[in-house]
Design a protein around this motif. Structure first.
Motif, PDB file in Angstrom:
ATOM      1  N   LYS A  18     -12.650  -2.586   5.386  1.00 40.77           N
ATOM      2  CA  LYS A  18     -11.342  -3.118   5.802  1.00 40.77           C
ATOM      3  C   LYS A  18     -10.574  -3.676   4.609  1.00 40.77           C
ATOM      4  O   LYS A  18      -9.350  -3.574   4.552  1.00 40.77           O
ATOM      5  N   LEU A  19     -11.301  -4.243   3.662  1.00 41.79           N
ATOM      6  CA  LEU A  19     -10.654  -4.799   2.475  1.00 41.79           C
ATOM      7  C   LEU A  19      -9.961  -3.712   1.661  1.00 41.79           C
ATOM      8  O   LEU A  19      -8.854  -3.915   1.150  1.00 41.79           O
ATOM      9  N   GLN A  20     -10.580  -2.534   1.557  1.00 41.89           N
ATOM     10  CA  GLN A  20     -10.034  -1.436   0.768  1.00 41.89           C
ATOM     11  C   GLN A  20      -9.137  -0.499   1.581  1.00 41.89           C
ATOM     12  O   GLN A  20      -8.565   0.446   1.021  1.00 41.89           O
ATOM     13  N   GLY A  21      -9.018  -0.734   2.882  1.00 39.59           N
ATOM     14  CA  GLY A  21      -8.196   0.142   3.707  1.00 39.59           C
ATOM     15  C   GLY A  21      -8.894   1.403   4.148  1.00 39.59           C
ATOM     16  O   GLY A  21      -8.242   2.325   4.650  1.00 39.59           O
TER      17      GLY A  21
ATOM     18  N   HIS B 175      -2.320  -4.443   0.333  1.00 42.13           N
ATOM     19  CA  HIS B 175      -2.129  -3.227   1.118  1.00 42.13           C
ATOM     20  C   HIS B 175      -2.872  -3.274   2.442  1.00 42.13           C
ATOM     21  O   HIS B 175      -2.683  -2.405   3.294  1.00 42.13           O
ATOM     22  N   THR B 176      -3.753  -4.265   2.644  1.00 46.67           N
ATOM     23  CA  THR B 176      -4.495  -4.399   3.895  1.00 46.67           C
ATOM     24  C   THR B 176      -4.397  -5.842   4.386  1.00 46.67           C
ATOM     25  O   THR B 176      -4.212  -6.771   3.577  1.00 46.67           O
TER      26      THR B 176
ATOM     27  N   MET C 172       1.583   0.708   3.667  1.00 42.48           N
ATOM     28  CA  MET C 172       1.593  -0.593   4.360  1.00 42.48           C
ATOM     29  C   MET C 172       1.601  -1.722   3.328  1.00 42.48           C
ATOM     30  O   MET C 172       0.959  -1.630   2.277  1.00 42.48           O
ATOM     31  N   LEU C 173       2.323  -2.764   3.650  1.00 38.26           N
ATOM     32  CA  LEU C 173       2.402  -3.931   2.770  1.00 38.26           C
ATOM     33  C   LEU C 173       2.295  -5.177   3.650  1.00 38.26           C
ATOM     34  O   LEU C 173       3.178  -5.461   4.460  1.00 38.26           O
ATOM     35  N   TRP C 174       1.220  -5.922   3.474  1.00 37.33           N
ATOM     36  CA  TRP C 174       0.956  -7.084   4.312  1.00 37.33           C
ATOM     37  C   TRP C 174       1.144  -8.362   3.525  1.00 37.33           C
ATOM     38  O   TRP C 174       0.743  -8.460   2.358  1.00 37.33           O
TER      39      TRP C 174
ATOM     40  N   LEU D 228      -3.821  -5.665  -8.578  1.00 40.01           N
ATOM     41  CA  LEU D 228      -4.381  -6.011  -7.272  1.00 40.01           C
ATOM     42  C   LEU D 228      -5.909  -5.984  -7.316  1.00 40.01           C
ATOM     43  O   LEU D 228      -6.573  -6.905  -6.790  1.00 40.01           O
ATOM     44  N   ASN D 229      -6.473  -4.977  -7.946  1.00 42.56           N
ATOM     45  CA  ASN D 229      -7.939  -4.878  -8.039  1.00 42.56           C
ATOM     46  C   ASN D 229      -8.523  -6.044  -8.842  1.00 42.56           C
ATOM     47  O   ASN D 229      -9.572  -6.598  -8.479  1.00 42.56           O
ATOM     48  N   LYS D 230      -7.832  -6.431  -9.913  1.00 42.84           N
ATOM     49  CA  LYS D 230      -8.310  -7.557 -10.725  1.00 42.84           C
ATOM     50  C   LYS D 230      -8.298  -8.855  -9.912  1.00 42.84           C
ATOM     51  O   LYS D 230      -9.224  -9.662  -9.995  1.00 42.84           O
ATOM     52  N   ALA D 231      -7.230  -9.040  -9.147  1.00 37.80           N
ATOM     53  CA  ALA D 231      -7.126 -10.267  -8.343  1.00 37.80           C
ATOM     54  C   ALA D 231      -8.212 -10.315  -7.274  1.00 37.80           C
ATOM     55  O   ALA D 231      -8.762 -11.380  -6.975  1.00 37.80           O
TER      56      ALA D 231
END
Length: 497
Positions: free
Chosen positions: A220-223, A135-136, A1-3, A165-168
């Motif tokens: 929810k943040l991590q999917g 991704h979420t 998924m890409l949001w 993505l994790n750094k951001a």
């Protein structure tokens, strides 16, 4: 998924078309400043300030009330525009829209191409937008506050750079999380100001200390947990607006925004698979007055170019009362798209020919007035003079006739009725014919050539029994005459071309 999250940070100003105002402007709600434009911010006006303090700081400041309804309408228009790129679109009040891009990447082949379309569309509308991609849904929503370029987080094929993505996410403020103010204050007092600070803590301990909300938000943040959002659906009516700083003073200046609004309407109709029957326009002038005017349509296909000409034609007799600050378009009447089954070589009854006819009717109504444009249409009646009725051209063109070229009421009782001739002109009422010993006379002698053809019916009202003949006038014209079998009198009913 890409949001992807589209956030409009200046939505309160954008909804009123006041962001680019040359003067100092601020929006207030409950006597508190909600947002100020660039000129007001340079003068020291900031959100959260009381209206009285703002006016004391800057006497030239213009205060306007915040219009929450206009903001909601603007947000829905953005969601409607985004609907062309994804079937999964969600509203994120107060100022964001979410859409899922996996299917869109397969269609557009490249994320950079899709990104350019987003940016160019917002620039044309004069809107400032911040993007967040993840991704979420929740991660994209939070990252939109940082407005990180998608190229840093996703490659051209749509694959996420997980480390970036994790750094951001780790540097985001915890105040962006959907948590209660009391929980956020407690976390800040404990020295945890970013997402990275609380992501390193044990999830079970966080839930035991702060409740399930914080654990749910992180999941929810991590999917790790489904983040189900209500999907956006196109509204039942279309609403579009264009704002002009300083106003437009001529009708020709309105042509481009009219074309832009019709382009949005075309997309809306394509989504709903329908066709509009009206265009309701409204001018909002700089002095606060309004002027509404409408345009009824009979076209069976949406043709933006022809509609622009119709709208400009409708504008010709109107005179602008001043500078137009806002142009709005609303459509409420819709019909389903007609499906036509045509033969390969059937050009006479093609949909293109029907569409040209509808366009001509629309232009005639605008030029002459709807009360002066009529056309004949078929109706179910036994007598020939009642088979046709004169109706308003717009009403007749909207109602497709279910009759053939020769309706049942016009068919005779003879076995070969399909081969019978019918006149091009009917006399209404029929003209009386004199009958003498030398024959029939009507402005000359009549000679019967063919007949009779019996019409017998209408017994439920007043029975009519007629024998129709084709006759030749002494001057050579072919006539349609009949003998009333009940009163034994002759009448002239029409002429053949």
């Amino acid at each position: 998924m890409l949001w992807l999250c589209l956030r409009l940070p200046a939505l309160p100003l954008d909804a009123l078309g006041a962001k680019s105002s040359a003067g100092m402007l601020a929006l207030r709600h409950n006597n508190i400043i909600v947002m100020a434009n660039d000129a007001a911010q340079q003068a020291g006006i900031a959100a959260g300030m009381s209206a009285s303090s703002a006016m004391s700081l800057c006497s030239a400041l213009e205060l306007r009330p915040r219009d929450l309804q206009a903001e909601q309408q603007c947000l829905e228009n953005i969601a409607l525009w985004a609907y062309r790129f994804s079937g999964d679109v969600c509203l994120c009040p107060p100022n964001a829209v979410l859409l899922e891009l996996s299917a869109s990447l397969r269609l557009f082949k490249n994320l950079a191409r899709l990104y350019r379309k987003f940016i160019s569309a917002f620039r044309r509308r004069g809107l400032r937008v911040q993007l967040g991609i993840a991704h979420t849904p929740l991660a994209a929503e939070l990252l939109s506050h940082q407005n990180i370029s998608p190229a840093k987080l996703v490659n051209a094929a749509g694959l996420l750079h997980q480390d970036e993505l994790n750094k951001a996410l780790q540097v985001l403020s915890i105040s962006l999380l959907p948590l209660a103010p009391k929980t956020l204050n407690t976390l800040r007092e404990m020295g945890m100001h970013t997402l990275g600070n609380i992501q390193d803590l044990p999830r079970a301990e966080l839930e035991r200390r702060f409740g399930k909300d914080i654990a749910t938000a992180l999941a929810k943040l991590q999917g790790e947990q489904a983040d189900i959002r209500p999907k956006f659906a196109p509204p039942d009516t279309f609403n579009g607006q264009r704002h002009f700083d300083g106003g437009l003073h001529s009708k020709q200046q309105l042509r481009f925004p009219i074309s832009a609004l019709l382009s949005e309407l075309e997309h809306y109709l394509r989504l709903r698979q329908c066709l509009n029957r009206d265009l309701q326009w409204e001018f909002h002038y700089l002095d606060g007055s309004k002027e509404a005017w409408s345009l009824n349509l009979s076209q069976r296909h949406f043709d933006r170019r022809s509609l622009i000409e119709l709208v400009m034609l409708r504008l010709e007799p109107l005179s602008l009362q001043g500078a137009v600050e806002t142009l709005s378009l609303r459509c409420e009447q819709f019909i389903g798209n007609e499906q036509h089954c045509e033969q390969l070589f059937d050009t006479a009854n093609s949909s293109k020919q029907q569409e040209k006819t509808a366009q001509v009717l629309d232009k005639l109504r605008l030029r002459l007035g709807s009360q002066r444009c009529h056309q004949f249409s078929l109706q179910d009646a036994h007598l020939p003079e009642l088979n046709w009725i004169l109706r308003d051209a717009h009403t007749a063109s909207e109602t497709p006739s279910k009759h053939k070229l020769k309706p049942p009421a016009m068919q005779a009782t003879a076995p070969n009725s399909a081969d019978l001739l019918r006149p091009n002109w009917l006399c209404h009422p029929p003209e009386a014919i004199s009958e003498t010993a030398d024959g029939l006379f009507w402005q000359g002698k009549l000679h019967l050539l063919q007949g009779p053809e019996r019409f017998d019916g209408q017994w439920w009202q007043q029975r009519q029994t007629r024998d129709y003949y084709i006759a030749r006038h002494q001057h050579g014209a072919l006539c349609w005459v009949f003998k009333d079998c009940l009163n034994r009198r002759w009448f002239l009913h029409g002429f053949f071309g």
